[in-house]
Design an enzyme around this catalytic site. Structure first.
Site, mmCIF file in Angstrom:
data_model
loop_
_atom_site.group_PDB
_atom_site.id
_atom_site.type_symbol
_atom_site.label_atom_id
_atom_site.label_comp_id
_atom_site.label_asym_id
_atom_site.label_seq_id
_atom_site.Cartn_x
_atom_site.Cartn_y
_atom_site.Cartn_z
ATOM 1 C CG ASN A 152 -0.455 -0.287 2.545
ATOM 2 O OD1 ASN A 152 0.936 -0.794 2.662
ATOM 3 N ND2 ASN A 152 -1.136 0.285 3.582
ATOM 4 N N GLY A 226 2.514 -5.610 7.490
ATOM 5 C CA GLY A 226 1.283 -6.403 6.624
ATOM 6 C C GLY A 226 0.157 -6.572 7.511
ATOM 7 C CD GLU A 248 5.468 -0.921 13.087
ATOM 8 O OE1 GLU A 248 4.209 -0.406 13.175
ATOM 9 O OE2 GLU A 248 6.409 -0.521 13.805
ATOM 10 C CB CYS A 282 -1.440 0.482 8.099
ATOM 11 S SG CYS A 282 -0.212 2.032 8.223
ATOM 12 C CD GLU A 376 -6.115 -2.967 8.033
ATOM 13 O OE1 GLU A 376 -5.808 -4.249 7.663
ATOM 14 O OE2 GLU A 376 -5.405 -1.913 8.180
HETATM 15 P P1 NDP Z 1 0.027 -9.100 3.768
HETATM 16 O O1 NDP Z 1 -0.161 -9.567 5.296
HETATM 17 O O2 NDP Z 1 -0.879 -9.967 2.806
HETATM 18 O O3 NDP Z 1 1.514 -9.323 3.222
HETATM 19 C C1 NDP Z 1 2.600 -8.495 3.973
HETATM 20 C C2 NDP Z 1 3.882 -9.111 3.338
HETATM 21 O O4 NDP Z 1 3.980 -10.321 4.069
HETATM 22 C C3 NDP Z 1 3.738 -9.328 1.695
HETATM 23 O O5 NDP Z 1 5.243 -9.077 1.333
HETATM 24 C C4 NDP Z 1 3.436 -10.588 1.538
HETATM 25 O O6 NDP Z 1 4.030 -11.517 0.598
HETATM 26 C C5 NDP Z 1 4.401 -11.329 2.977
HETATM 27 N N1 NDP Z 1 3.726 -12.553 3.315
HETATM 28 C C6 NDP Z 1 2.737 -13.199 2.787
HETATM 29 N N2 NDP Z 1 2.437 -14.519 3.677
HETATM 30 C C7 NDP Z 1 3.777 -14.714 4.152
HETATM 31 C C8 NDP Z 1 4.139 -15.624 5.047
HETATM 32 N N3 NDP Z 1 3.658 -16.830 5.183
HETATM 33 N N4 NDP Z 1 5.523 -15.710 5.658
HETATM 34 C C9 NDP Z 1 6.322 -14.286 5.479
HETATM 35 N N5 NDP Z 1 5.771 -13.393 4.688
HETATM 36 C C10 NDP Z 1 4.603 -13.313 3.996
HETATM 37 O O7 NDP Z 1 -0.365 -7.513 3.864
HETATM 38 P P2 NDP Z 1 -0.481 -6.706 2.680
HETATM 39 O O8 NDP Z 1 0.629 -6.874 1.659
HETATM 40 O O9 NDP Z 1 -2.067 -6.926 1.952
HETATM 41 O O10 NDP Z 1 -0.711 -5.193 3.380
HETATM 42 C C11 NDP Z 1 -1.667 -4.828 4.042
HETATM 43 C C12 NDP Z 1 -1.875 -4.815 5.315
HETATM 44 O O11 NDP Z 1 -0.533 -4.166 5.843
HETATM 45 C C13 NDP Z 1 -3.023 -4.192 6.100
HETATM 46 O O12 NDP Z 1 -3.402 -4.861 6.913
HETATM 47 C C14 NDP Z 1 -2.308 -2.696 6.590
HETATM 48 O O13 NDP Z 1 -3.109 -2.203 7.653
HETATM 49 C C15 NDP Z 1 -1.031 -3.380 6.988
HETATM 50 N N6 NDP Z 1 -0.046 -2.166 7.185
HETATM 51 C C16 NDP Z 1 0.349 -1.866 8.230
HETATM 52 C C17 NDP Z 1 1.122 -0.862 8.434
HETATM 53 C C18 NDP Z 1 1.856 -0.400 9.890
HETATM 54 O O14 NDP Z 1 2.776 0.353 9.713
HETATM 55 N N7 NDP Z 1 1.547 -0.882 10.699
HETATM 56 C C19 NDP Z 1 1.795 -0.073 7.312
HETATM 57 C C20 NDP Z 1 1.204 -0.266 6.098
HETATM 58 C C21 NDP Z 1 0.457 -1.419 5.998
HETATM 59 P P3 NDP Z 1 3.048 -11.312 -0.851
HETATM 60 O O15 NDP Z 1 2.579 -10.175 -1.031
HETATM 61 O O16 NDP Z 1 3.775 -11.648 -1.850
HETATM 62 O O17 NDP Z 1 1.877 -12.318 -0.396
#
Ligand code: NDP
Length: 508
Positions: A152, A226, A248, A282, A376
């Site tokens: 994002n 994430g 985070e 987020c 969310e």
């Molecule tokens: P995801 O949890 O789907 O993915 C985050 C990352 O984790 C991606 O790089 C993803 O890879 C990777 N991933 C997926 N499965 C695994 C696994 N089993 N082990 C290790 N890594 C894995 O989140 P999104 O990318 O959809 O992001 C949105 C989310 O992030 C929202 O909930 C948002 O609130 C949060 N967010 C939080 C922030 C904060 O600072 N607190 C800031 C920005 C966002 P891949 O994409 O290849 O699946």
């Protein structure tokens, strides 16, 4: 031919290598094709990073700051290039992408400039009993930090970990989201132009499995940004090797509007906070609690501001598409649940959710236990609720399992209300302001995660504290020796009674 040190060469033979495409959420066009790095590739990257960490940590704070500064200049001069790539991979408008990079540049500057002051060796008091000792503490780099980022804010968000980890003297291996691998690759490649001889900052690309492999590849810390659900998987994988983590995760941030608030500013902030980046933030606004006395006027102003705002495929749109197609169903279900349970859409509604774009949606009269209030949504939607007073607003704000950011609009009681909210960060009479202040820590509580990026806490997050006690002269009382005498014990008792005995007298 020069080798690209910013990413490992896949270990699998060229004709058997797996790749994946990043697609434009605007029209589905292929933006780029990237390798799926295997667990073995990730292992290679982390091993190289351990060697690079020896070089990087041997530099002085000033030398590292200088290189980070040069990198900052490279990014600044190519800001249009990276913003264009961000636009293609996420769909966000160019101006939003540019703003995001600009904010990240500020963090590079701050982290480089302040690392020495925050992490360098400092004298601390050794106390009366140990007065013969000189005591110092410093913060040493951990070695290799693995960073897993979301799509994002593909620059600002991971850079909150990457830049602070680098400034503290660590090497970094970064796994960007599969939706934004090009942006991740661009960041690592530009860094390698500044530090061409050592793979201090590498990128590995792929799907979730590549991220999971990074957790198990021998990194010294894993910084994850994430969703909460994936955060739990990351933590479980890291637990196998006692690898520490920063999580985070998601949020359900609220805006609280008191009766004396500047209503126009509050409505403007709530709308932007909820709908900027198509609500995929987020720390985006998802709920608004408004004092009964000003509720109607606030809502009228909010609706007025929202009515001409549209998400569309046009060069000057202010709201882009939903980047991750599967999120459309989540947004649809939250709006549907709110309406089914007695809520009303005063702007947008179920029909606002299209195939790629979601129009701004404002929901009122939504029960507090519905998914639109508790979960969310990650879309350009918000619930607006009437509250009797700010006590109720605080109590409802604190009533979800998240605790990331929050916003208060109030004149007299802004700080008092802010302090009562259980969230890692709060803006008073502004929205999301805390994220753009590099000296403030960023992170949440509860299901929003733990650990901090940004600011002094963000630098220390990627270090371990090293304490040294150096004897300056022989002690008057030899306490840590079998030669300790009964007289020394007696003198110690007298000393501690004098130091600590009186204050601990029980109240009568
Ligand atoms: P995801 O949890 O789907 O993915 C985050 C990352 O984790 C991606 O790089 C993803 O890879 C990777 N991933 C997926 N499965 C695994 C696994 N089993 N082990 C290790 N890594 C894995 O989140 P999104 O990318 O959809 O992001 C949105 C989310 O992030 C929202 O909930 C948002 O609130 C949060 N967010 C939080 C922030 C904060 O600072 N607190 C800031 C920005 C966002 P891949 O994409 O290849 O699946």
């Amino acid at each position: 031919m020069t080798t690209d040190i910013s990413t490992p060469t896949p270990t699998v033979p060229a004709d058997e290598r797996e790749t994946f495409d990043s697609l434009s959420p605007v029209n589905g066009d292929v933006v780029g094709t990237h390798p799926v790095h295997t667990a073995e590739d990730v292992q290679v990257a982390v091993s190289r990073a351990h060697e690079a960490a020896l070089y990087w940590s041997s530099l002085s704070f000033d030398e590292r700051a200088e290189k980070l500064n040069i990198w900052k200049g490279v990014i600044t001069r190519r800001i249009a290039q990276i913003a264009d790539l961000m636009h293609h991979e996420t769909g966000k408008p160019h101006s939003d992408a540019t703003l995001e990079v600009a904010l990240a540049l500020d963090h590079i500057a701050w982290a480089g400039k302040n690392a020495k002051k925050v992490l360098g060796r400092q004298k601390v008091s050794s106390g009366l009993v140990m007065a013969n000792q000189a005591a110092t503490v410093e913060y040493k780099p951990l070695g290799v930090v693995g960073v897993i980022g979301p799509w994002n804010y593909p620059v600002f968000t991971p850079m909150g970990s990457i830049v602070y980890a680098l400034a503290a003297g660590n090497a970094v291996v970064f796994k960007p989201s599969e939706l934004t691998p090009g942006v991740g690759g661009w960041l690592a490649a530009t860094f390698s132009e500044v530090v061409p001889d050592h793979p201090v900052f590498q990128v590995v690309t792929g799907l979730g499995e590549t991220g999971a492999a990074l957790c198990r590849a021998g990194v010294d810390k894993l910084a994850f940004t994430g969703s909460t659900a994936t955060g739990k998987k990351v933590m479980a994988a890291c637990a196998e090797t006692l690898t520490p983590v920063v999580i985070e995760a998601g949020g359900k941030d609220a805006v609280l509007v008191d009766e004396d608030a500047d209503l126009d500013a509050a409505a403007d902030a709530a709308l932007w906070g909820a709908c900027a980046n198509a609500g995929q933030t987020c720390i985006g606004v998802e709920r608004v609690y408004v004092h009964d006395r000003v509720y109607d006027e606030f809502l009228a102003r909010l609706v007025d501001k929202a009515k001409d705002l549209r998400a569309e495929d046009s060069p000057d749109t202010k709201i882009g598409p939903i980047t991750m197609p599967s999120q459309l169903e989540v947004i649809r279900s939250h709006i549907g649940d709110a309406i089914a349970r007695g809520g009303r859409a005063v702007v947008g509604g179920p029909e606002a959710v299209g195939d790629r774009y979601v129009q701004p949606t404002i929901l009122v009269d939504v029960p507090e236990d519905s998914s639109a209030v508790q979960e969310e949504t990650f879309g350009p939607t918000m619930t607006v609720s009437r509250v009797a007073d700010m006590d109720e607003a605080v109590s409802r704000t604190n009533g979800t399992r998240y605790g990331l950011g929050s916003t208060v609009f109030a004149k007299a009681r802004g700080m008092e209300i802010a302090e009562r909210i259980r969230s890692g960060m709060t803006s008073v009479n502004g929205v999301i302001s805390f994220a753009a202040i590099p000296s403030l820590p960023f992170g949440g509580v509860g299901d929003s995660g733990f650990g901090r990026i940004h600011g002094p806490d963000g630098l220390r997050e990627f270090t371990y504290a090293k304490a040294i006690a150096r004897q300056r002269f022989k002690p008057l009382l030899a306490l840590t020796s079998f030669t300790r005498t009964a007289k020394a014990d007696q003198q110690l008792t007298q000393m501690i009674t004098m130091l600590h005995g009186r204050a601990s007298t029980l109240p009568k």
